[in-house]
Design an enzyme around this catalytic site. Structure first.
Site, mmCIF file in Angstrom:
data_model
loop_
_atom_site.group_PDB
_atom_site.id
_atom_site.type_symbol
_atom_site.label_atom_id
_atom_site.label_comp_id
_atom_site.label_asym_id
_atom_site.label_seq_id
_atom_site.Cartn_x
_atom_site.Cartn_y
_atom_site.Cartn_z
ATOM 1 N N TYR A 192 0.813 -1.220 0.000
ATOM 2 C CA TYR A 192 0.000 0.000 0.000
ATOM 3 C C TYR A 192 0.844 1.267 0.000
ATOM 4 O O TYR A 192 0.777 2.065 -0.947
ATOM 5 C CB TYR A 192 -0.943 -0.010 1.203
ATOM 6 C CG TYR A 192 -1.849 1.203 1.238
ATOM 7 C CD1 TYR A 192 -2.871 1.351 0.312
ATOM 8 C CD2 TYR A 192 -1.674 2.196 2.193
ATOM 9 C CE1 TYR A 192 -3.696 2.468 0.333
ATOM 10 C CE2 TYR A 192 -2.487 3.311 2.231
ATOM 11 C CZ TYR A 192 -3.494 3.439 1.292
ATOM 12 O OH TYR A 192 -4.298 4.551 1.307
ATOM 13 N N ASP A 250 -10.325 -1.015 -8.184
ATOM 14 C CA ASP A 250 -9.293 0.012 -8.056
ATOM 15 C C ASP A 250 -7.858 -0.482 -8.239
ATOM 16 O O ASP A 250 -7.581 -1.647 -8.459
ATOM 17 C CB ASP A 250 -9.450 0.768 -6.744
ATOM 18 C CG ASP A 250 -9.285 2.277 -6.950
ATOM 19 O OD1 ASP A 250 -9.121 2.705 -8.110
ATOM 20 O OD2 ASP A 250 -9.313 3.012 -5.964
ATOM 21 N N ASP A 602 -8.749 -15.509 -50.356
ATOM 22 C CA ASP A 602 -8.145 -14.179 -50.346
ATOM 23 C C ASP A 602 -6.959 -14.208 -51.314
ATOM 24 O O ASP A 602 -6.527 -15.285 -51.756
ATOM 25 C CB ASP A 602 -7.693 -13.851 -48.914
ATOM 26 C CG ASP A 602 -6.906 -12.560 -48.821
ATOM 27 O OD1 ASP A 602 -7.311 -11.569 -49.444
ATOM 28 O OD2 ASP A 602 -5.861 -12.569 -48.143
ATOM 29 N N ASP A 604 -3.715 -11.542 -51.366
ATOM 30 C CA ASP A 604 -2.432 -11.203 -50.730
ATOM 31 C C ASP A 604 -2.256 -11.976 -49.431
ATOM 32 O O ASP A 604 -3.107 -11.937 -48.538
ATOM 33 C CB ASP A 604 -2.366 -9.704 -50.449
ATOM 34 C CG ASP A 604 -2.205 -8.886 -51.708
ATOM 35 O OD1 ASP A 604 -1.088 -8.790 -52.218
ATOM 36 O OD2 ASP A 604 -3.232 -8.359 -52.190
#
Length: 948
Positions: A192, A250, A602, A604
């Site tokens: 802490y 937190d 596809d 390339d």
């Protein structure tokens, strides 16, 4: 009621049977699996400290009851240590009733061994958590904090016996199902005071460290931070049962999501950061930046107070860790970590009730009598550097100087509550400033500044806020200042204006406040003067607007909204999965058995390797030979679906007869055997190109080796020839620029490809072409689709999602039912579809999502096929004995589709989606090959051009 032992839960042992055995370092991301939620999930809240402080009433008496060795161990430490230090917890000798504190909302709980009192501060957080208990079972996990004795002094952790700890566990569990974590004093301090307050807190508030050390202290504090986070993660795992929700709070626990994800890959994990989150330029100064970001990305959803904090976090993930991102989240290990904005509020009903308590009115009268005839400005802050108390005093001094007629008419009452770690230098500066102002502008019968460095009780606090003429908050950086919200509630009768720093988290929500820059002393002085001279009508209007927001966005609304969004987001879980290497024997066997086949590729990176310049990716002869052989088979329908434009595809592949083309990621289509291109985007507005070209040009001029490729319906920025590191950095900068300047106002999306960024209309993608082709050819028995980058994932997603739908339609048709009829292809249909795309494009909204799959776990570990609200629960077995499959993956498809070689369900079974890349690549495809050469070899085998 005794504290539940982890080993006593049968469901826990079953959940732990799935725990991950490999320890994933913080420099890597922990992998997420399918998230399972029960129909009414429990909530495990994890906060740094428990909601209650603990005071041991009589250590000696409680020790003696333990008997034996425990008693002896305690007696050794029962005498007070030489250096006793006071606790933050009020003792019985100097009792401060918790109910009287502004942050406390409950009473003190007393039994034979300890006192539980609600912890000072964080009232909004605890109110939000408590509100969730009304709807679902809730467990709270937190560090027990400092334990005090009955004299108000801290009991060292080494002096707490097992009997003490068990008594605290039992009491806390009995109170509100609170699970305490006990830490060694040294570890707790390193975590802490060392790392949280010494490293993270300053950084998150834009304060860089000014002390140079050899790094040993920092490393020890980091080790303590990791250790403590691991203790919290272990506690979560012990309490977790399948279907629970874990909510972590937190910056104290940033690594817990990653650590929990390792052990519980299927847990639903949410994180909320109450502090500000800095920009990437500040955050990148953190030595452990990669570990902290990866720690957070173990969650499914991360919440922030404001849009800017969320944007900063996403930017850090993109620029520091290099992860792909969108405005809604971060792509981590193939799954999306959603990032949302959830501004916290206050418990408005409680504040309204407590400000009207009988003890408040007399204190209000006393304050009015003390400052009779004076206008009161109120400030209440913790004495931290970021709270802007120095700036507030400087601005008030400037106000008295610039407006001398207000001297003697206005007083500033400033209350500064002491922080957990005292800052003597800051305290001395504040005292010096107060003395300087009072000495310059005060007199024997008038003091302009009244400074109280102390905690005040709840009645005094609400009385002060109620009688104020102005509330003045000048934080230079603040997560979410709830004092401003409490001031608004207390001003229901007086309607005093609120002057608010633009750097607070509430600034973006409180439109009725008067915004100031706390560093502009003259500007703040002018706003103070204006606020004192507002008309009554203006005050009422501003206050009405402010109060409306406070009542609508309470702490309860914040908590319920966060959990609601988390459940929705984990329900839309969409994770790419690791893929096996393509089995040549399997695909060849299925290919030869099929009577009609659809093959889509596809270009390339799939049919040809990636080249440094787009013009160098010319087709190789052996690839053309394989394509010609495939299209020559009358049972085959072959398409090339590329991001290239029409001209390039015709020039390079036009010689392959009967080959279908889709250009520019689905913007254009050309049917096999046809010479006509159909523009599917002609009805779309392309005016966005001007803005994108301007941004691309900016980065092209500043990135040597980059260039812009212009297409009819998209724009691509290439950086293949740029320096690899600088090019990637500029691409991330360009992506962030586009997201902020273009995505928020124009209907386009950014595609992150291999060494390029492409901007295209949102509705247009390769997946839509795949859906169209499957609709045109519903009778195909074998589907093959191959691609290599993110744009091709749209094809894989469409193929996986549409197979079952087509199977159902064709089933109806084959059975003679009135099933869906697939219209044959024609130019009119294309034009009609293009028009529909345009209409859908205009109606598209990111805020509205369709119903999504959601899981319901039963006590036996299985899911039920039930409809619960908008969530459809699929009937798929899950649990220890169920197959480890995910809906839509190759494994699930292979095992659930009937074994038939033809017919309607064959399409769902006989599809091969193949990605080009390494074995660990995350993708929605169900097979992979490592290079275009391997794919071309497979095509040669299928077509008979080469031997297997």
């Amino acid at each position: 009621m005794s504290f539940p032992s982890p080993s006593s839960s049968s469901s826990l042992s079953s959940s732990q049977s799935h725990l991950s055995t490999r320890v994933v370092p913080l420099t890597e991301l922990a992998e997420t699996s399918q998230v399972l939620l029960s129909s009414k999930p429990r909530l495990i809240n994890v906060t740094h400290q428990t909601p209650y402080t603990c005071t041991l009433i009589d250590r000696t008496a409680s020790t003696q009851t333990a008997g034996g060795a425990a008693s002896g161990a305690s007696n050794q430490g029962s005498s007070l240590p030489i250096n006793r230090r006071p606790s933050q917890i009020p003792s019985r000798q100097h009792v401060v009733d918790p109910v009287s504190d502004p942050a406390f909302c409950g009473s003190t709980h007393l039994d034979a061994s300890c006192i539980l009192a609600q912890r000072r501060g964080h009232s909004a957080l605890y109110s939000g958590i408590m509100s969730l208990m009304q709807d679902r079972e809730t467990i709270q996990i937190g560090w027990v904090g400092e334990v005090a004795d009955q004299d108000g002094y801290v009991v060292p952790s080494k002096n707490l016996t097992e009997s003490h700890k068990q008594a605290l566990k039992d009491k806390l569990w009995q109170q509100e199902k609170v699970v305490p974590i006990f830490l060694d004093d040294s570890r707790a301090a390193g975590h802490y005071e060392g790392y949280c307050k010494g490293v993270l807190w300053p950084l998150f508030h834009y304060i860089l460290w000014d002390e140079a050390t050899d790094g040993r202290i920092e490393q020890k504090n980091w080790d303590d931070y990791v250790f403590v986070n691991q203790q919290f993660a272990n506690a979560v795992v012990e309490q977790y049962t399948p279907g629970d929700i874990v909510w972590i709070h937190d910056y104290h626990l940033l690594l817990v999501p990653h650590m929990v994800r390792q052990k519980l890959p299927g847990a639903a994990i949410g994180v909320f950061i109450h502090a500000p989150f800095p920009s990437s330029e500040i955050f990148r100064c953190l030595p452990k930046r990669v570990e902290v970001l990866n720690g957070l990305l173990g969650a499914n959803q991360i919440g922030f107070q404001t849009y800017s904090y969320a944007r900063h976090f996403i930017s850090c993930c993109t620029r520091v860790n290099g992860y792909e991102s969108t405005p809604r989240g971060v792509d981590a290990m193939g799954s999306t970590v959603w990032v949302g904005i959830f501004p916290i509020g206050i418990d408005a009903e409680r504040v309204e009730r407590q400000r009207k308590d009988s003890g408040v009115l007399p204190k209000m009268d006393a304050i009015r009598k003390t400052y009779k005839g004076k206008r009161i400005i109120v400030g209440r802050d913790k004495l931290d550097l970021v709270k802007g108390v120095q700036q507030k005093l400087r601005a008030f001094e400037k106000f008295l100087s610039d407006y001398p007629e207000m001297q003697g008419e206005v007083v500033l009452i400033q209350v500064t509550s002491p922080p957990l770690v005292e800052n003597s230098k800051l305290e001395a500066k504040i005292a010096e400033l107060v003395a300087q102002i009072n000495g310059t502008y005060g007199s024997l019968n008038f003091t302009p500044v009244h400074h109280y460095h102390q905690h005040i009780d709840r009645d005094e606090y609400y009385a002060l806020l109620s009688v104020a003429d102005i509330g003045l908050i000048t934080s230079v950086r603040d997560g979410m200042n709830t004092t401003s919200l409490e001031y608004i509630m207390c001003q229901s009768e007086n309607h005093g204006p609120l002057i608010l720093s633009e750097f607070t988290g509430t600034a973006g929500s409180l439109g009725g406040a008067m915004m100031v820059n706390p560093w502009d002393y003259q500007g703040v002085a002018r706003v103070i003067y204006d606020a004192l001279h507002l008309s009554d009508e203006d005050k009422r209007t501003r206050h009405s607007l402010l109060k409306k927001h406070v009542l609508a966005h309470t702490a309860q609304f914040w908590a319920k909204n966060f959990i609601k969004e988390l459940i929705l987001n984990v329900g839309t879980w969409d994770q790419s999965t690791p893929t096996p290497y393509l089995d040549h024997n399997v695909i060849t066997d299925r290919y030869r058995k099929a009577r009609k086949r659809l093959l889509m590729f596809d270009y390339d990176g799939t049919l040809t390797p990636i080249r440094k310049t787009p013009g160098a990716a010319v087709p190789q002869e052996h690839m053309l030979k394989a394509l010609r052989a495939l299209v020559a088979d009358p049972n085959n329908i072959v398409w090339v679906i590329s991001g290239r434009d029409q001209t390039v595809l015709e020039e390079w592949l036009g010689g392959v007869g009967n080959l279908g083309f889709s250009a520019e990621h689905g913007s254009f289509m050309r049917q096999p055997g046809s010479k006509k291109w159909v523009n599917l985007t002609e009805s779309l507005d392309m005016g966005w190109k001007n803005d994108v070209v301007e941004i691309f040009t900016y980065y092209t001029e500043r990135t040597q080796g980059s260039f812009i490729e212009h297409k009819r319906s998209s724009l691509t920025w290439h950086y293949r020839m740029a320096d690899p590191e600088f090019g990637a950095f500029q691409a991330k900068e360009c992506q962030n620029h586009l997201e902020n300047a273009v995505l928020s106002k124009l209907p386009v999306e950014i595609l992150v490809g291999k060494k390029n960024l492409e901007v295209r209309p949102t509705i247009v993608n390769k997946g839509e072409i795949v859906k169209r082709l499957l609709s045109q050819h519903p009778d195909v028995e074998f589907v093959m689709c191959a691609g290599d980058d993110k744009t091709d994932e749209d094809m894989f997603r469409a193929l996986a999602g549409i197979s079952n739908a087509h199977g159902a339609n064709n089933t109806n048709k084959s059975n003679g039912s009135n099933g869906t009829v697939i219209e044959p292809y024609n130019d009119e249909l294309v034009a009609e579809t293009a028009a529909k795309i345009s209409q859908a494009h205009l109606a598209h909204s990111r805020e509205h999502s369709p119903a999504v799959p959601h899981w319901q776990a039963t006590a036996s570990g299985n899911t039920l096929a039930v409809q619960d609200g908008p969530y459809l629960k699929p009937s798929v077995a899950v649990g220890p004995n169920a197959p480890s499959t995910v809906p839509g993956t190759a494994a699930e498809t292979e095992t659930t589709v009937p074994e038939t070689s033809s017919g309607p369900s064959a399409q769902a079974k006989e599809h091969f989606s193949i990605t080009i890349g390494h074995a660990l690549k995350k993708t929605l495809a169900n097979w992979h090959v490592t290079s275009p050469e391997e794919l071309i070899r497979v095509l040669g085998i299928l077509s008979g051009v080469i031997e297997a």
